[in-house]
Design a protein around this motif. Structure first.
Motif, mmCIF file in Angstrom:
data_model
loop_
_atom_site.group_PDB
_atom_site.id
_atom_site.type_symbol
_atom_site.label_atom_id
_atom_site.label_comp_id
_atom_site.label_asym_id
_atom_site.label_seq_id
_atom_site.Cartn_x
_atom_site.Cartn_y
_atom_site.Cartn_z
ATOM 1 N N UNK A 30 18.918 51.705 44.137
ATOM 2 C CA UNK A 30 20.302 51.616 43.664
ATOM 3 C C UNK A 30 21.311 51.860 44.788
ATOM 4 N N UNK A 31 21.024 52.789 45.680
ATOM 5 C CA UNK A 31 21.953 53.059 46.779
ATOM 6 C C UNK A 31 22.147 51.824 47.644
ATOM 7 N N UNK A 32 21.040 51.169 48.009
ATOM 8 C CA UNK A 32 21.136 49.959 48.821
ATOM 9 C C UNK A 32 21.835 48.846 48.050
ATOM 10 N N UNK A 33 21.576 48.766 46.746
ATOM 11 C CA UNK A 33 22.205 47.713 45.944
ATOM 12 C C UNK A 33 23.721 47.916 45.846
ATOM 13 N N UNK A 34 24.156 49.152 45.662
ATOM 14 C CA UNK A 34 25.592 49.426 45.604
ATOM 15 C C UNK A 34 26.265 49.025 46.918
ATOM 16 N N UNK A 35 25.599 49.354 48.012
ATOM 17 C CA UNK A 35 26.142 48.975 49.320
ATOM 18 C C UNK A 35 26.210 47.457 49.458
ATOM 19 N N UNK A 36 25.158 46.760 49.031
ATOM 20 C CA UNK A 36 25.113 45.297 49.150
ATOM 21 C C UNK A 36 26.163 44.633 48.255
ATOM 22 N N UNK A 37 26.342 45.154 47.053
ATOM 23 C CA UNK A 37 27.365 44.594 46.149
ATOM 24 C C UNK A 37 28.753 44.784 46.751
ATOM 25 N N UNK A 38 28.978 45.945 47.320
ATOM 26 C CA UNK A 38 30.279 46.213 47.933
ATOM 27 C C UNK A 38 30.584 45.213 49.051
ATOM 28 N N UNK A 39 29.599 44.948 49.903
ATOM 29 C CA UNK A 39 29.832 44.022 51.009
ATOM 30 C C UNK A 39 29.920 42.575 50.528
ATOM 31 N N UNK A 40 29.181 42.232 49.469
ATOM 32 C CA UNK A 40 29.285 40.888 48.897
ATOM 33 C C UNK A 40 30.688 40.648 48.358
ATOM 34 N N UNK A 41 31.259 41.654 47.721
ATOM 35 C CA UNK A 41 32.620 41.522 47.197
ATOM 36 C C UNK A 41 33.636 41.423 48.332
ATOM 37 N N UNK A 42 33.400 42.160 49.407
ATOM 38 C CA UNK A 42 34.305 42.057 50.559
ATOM 39 C C UNK A 42 34.259 40.644 51.147
ATOM 40 N N UNK A 43 33.052 40.104 51.286
ATOM 41 C CA UNK A 43 32.907 38.771 51.882
ATOM 42 C C UNK A 43 33.524 37.687 51.003
ATOM 43 N N UNK A 44 33.529 37.910 49.696
ATOM 44 C CA UNK A 44 34.052 36.878 48.791
ATOM 45 C C UNK A 44 35.565 36.755 48.848
ATOM 46 N N UNK A 45 36.228 37.765 49.409
ATOM 47 C CA UNK A 45 37.682 37.700 49.553
ATOM 48 C C UNK A 45 38.397 37.573 48.213
ATOM 49 N N UNK A 46 39.456 36.734 48.217
ATOM 50 C CA UNK A 46 40.263 36.563 47.022
ATOM 51 C C UNK A 46 39.557 35.829 45.900
ATOM 52 N N UNK A 47 38.467 35.127 46.220
ATOM 53 C CA UNK A 47 37.735 34.407 45.178
ATOM 54 C C UNK A 47 37.013 35.367 44.245
ATOM 55 N N UNK B 91 27.173 49.384 37.940
ATOM 56 C CA UNK B 91 27.306 49.571 39.388
ATOM 57 C C UNK B 91 28.764 49.456 39.823
ATOM 58 N N UNK B 92 29.501 48.512 39.252
ATOM 59 C CA UNK B 92 30.916 48.368 39.596
ATOM 60 C C UNK B 92 31.677 49.626 39.205
ATOM 61 N N UNK B 93 31.352 50.177 38.049
ATOM 62 C CA UNK B 93 31.999 51.414 37.613
ATOM 63 C C UNK B 93 31.708 52.550 38.590
ATOM 64 N N UNK B 94 30.473 52.614 39.082
ATOM 65 C CA UNK B 94 30.109 53.654 40.050
ATOM 66 C C UNK B 94 30.900 53.484 41.344
ATOM 67 N N UNK B 95 31.067 52.242 41.788
ATOM 68 C CA UNK B 95 31.844 51.983 43.001
ATOM 69 C C UNK B 95 33.305 52.381 42.808
ATOM 70 N N UNK B 96 33.852 52.074 41.649
ATOM 71 C CA UNK B 96 35.244 52.435 41.373
ATOM 72 C C UNK B 96 35.426 53.947 41.372
ATOM 73 N N UNK B 97 34.481 54.667 40.767
ATOM 74 C CA UNK B 97 34.583 56.119 40.722
ATOM 75 C C UNK B 97 34.418 56.754 42.097
ATOM 76 N N UNK B 98 33.748 56.047 43.010
ATOM 77 C CA UNK B 98 33.586 56.571 44.365
ATOM 78 C C UNK B 98 34.802 56.279 45.236
ATOM 79 N N UNK B 99 35.791 55.541 44.683
ATOM 80 C CA UNK B 99 37.010 55.252 45.427
ATOM 81 C C UNK B 99 37.081 53.866 46.030
ATOM 82 N N UNK B 100 36.046 53.053 45.830
ATOM 83 C CA UNK B 100 36.071 51.703 46.383
ATOM 84 C C UNK B 100 37.083 50.857 45.603
ATOM 85 N N UNK B 101 38.020 50.167 46.278
ATOM 86 C CA UNK B 101 39.122 49.472 45.602
ATOM 87 C C UNK B 101 38.736 48.113 45.012
ATOM 88 N N UNK B 102 37.891 48.103 44.007
ATOM 89 C CA UNK B 102 37.511 46.865 43.329
ATOM 90 C C UNK B 102 38.091 46.901 41.922
#
Length: 245
Positions: free
Chosen positions: A3-20, A41-52
């Protein structure tokens, strides 16, 4: 993928996707997980402060705040390799995941030729680190969050004799000495400052209580060879603003 690696990968995938952005279904297909898991996972990222945030409508999906991306930077292949090597030797240590995210941002905005040269140079650096640090990996995220958010944590701690006690502590700082990371904190059980070796912390739980901040002078005096981390500040222009890079 854990899960830790997946959260990191999802975060970077969202960064790469830009405005799309990416829909939950697209992320589920990409990482071979369920839509329900994506939302969790998105909820976990939001609670950690990631701006998604979730964009509604016909072109809905998850989008990262543009402010979370880096502008173009001029970084050499050797500089990128130095950061890669430093981070690789820091595996399993405090704020390693955040360092990985920062490195990905930097590599993403480098020009292709510099990125290729950096990869070739990095291949000539070998790091033999067989310490998996599985124990610290379970408690570090909680400790990192507590220090950032200034929150009290409860922990179970095993001393050098193997005795486990429960503690409620106000975290103050992280310190590395004698090849071990320590959490320096005010122990509410002992009513004093204590150094807790992180690899002896059995588990840690974040509370909602605000941690007490102690003056650094109350935490003791480090040896002359010890230095706090320092982030170099960029000199300001005459108008008081930082120069563009």
């Amino acid at each position: 993928m854990n899960r830790t690696d997946r959260l990191y990968a999802i975060r970077e995938e969202l960064r790469r996707s830009g405005g799309m952005g990416r829909t939950a279904e697209q992320l589920a297909d990409a990482f071979e997980i369920s839509v329900r898991t994506v939302k969790r996972d998105i909820s976990a990222l939001q609670h950690s402060g990631f701006p998604v945030w979730a964009r509604l409508g016909r072109i809905g999906g998850y989008v990262v705040d543009a402010a979370a991306t880096l502008p173009p930077v001029n970084i050499t292949a050797a500089e990128a390799t130095a950061l890669t090597a430093a981070l690789a030797s820091h595996r399993g240590q405090p704020f390693y995941a955040e360092g990985q995210a920062a490195l990905v941002k930097i590599l993403a905005v480098m020009d292709d030729s510099a990125r290729v040269r950096s990869a070739r140079l990095a291949a000539r650096i070998w790091i033999n680190d067989d310490d998996t640090r599985t124990q610290t990996g379970r408690v570090l995220p909680t400790i990192e969050r507590a220090i950032q958010d200034r929150r009290v944590i409860t922990l179970s701690y095993r001393d050098k004799n193997g005795t486990v006690t429960s503690r409620r502590i106000d975290p103050q700082l992280l310190a590395r000495t004698d090849d071990h990371w320590h959490l320096v904190a005010h122990c509410q059980l002992r009513h004093a400052v204590r150094w807790f070796r992180i690899d002896r912390i059995v588990n840690a739980t974040l509370t909602t209580e605000t941690a007490q901040d102690l003056p650094l002078t109350d935490l003791g005096h480090p040896p002359a060879t010890a230095q706090p981390l320092s982030i170099q500040r960029i000199p300001a222009n005459d108008n008081g603003t930082s120069p563009d890079r």
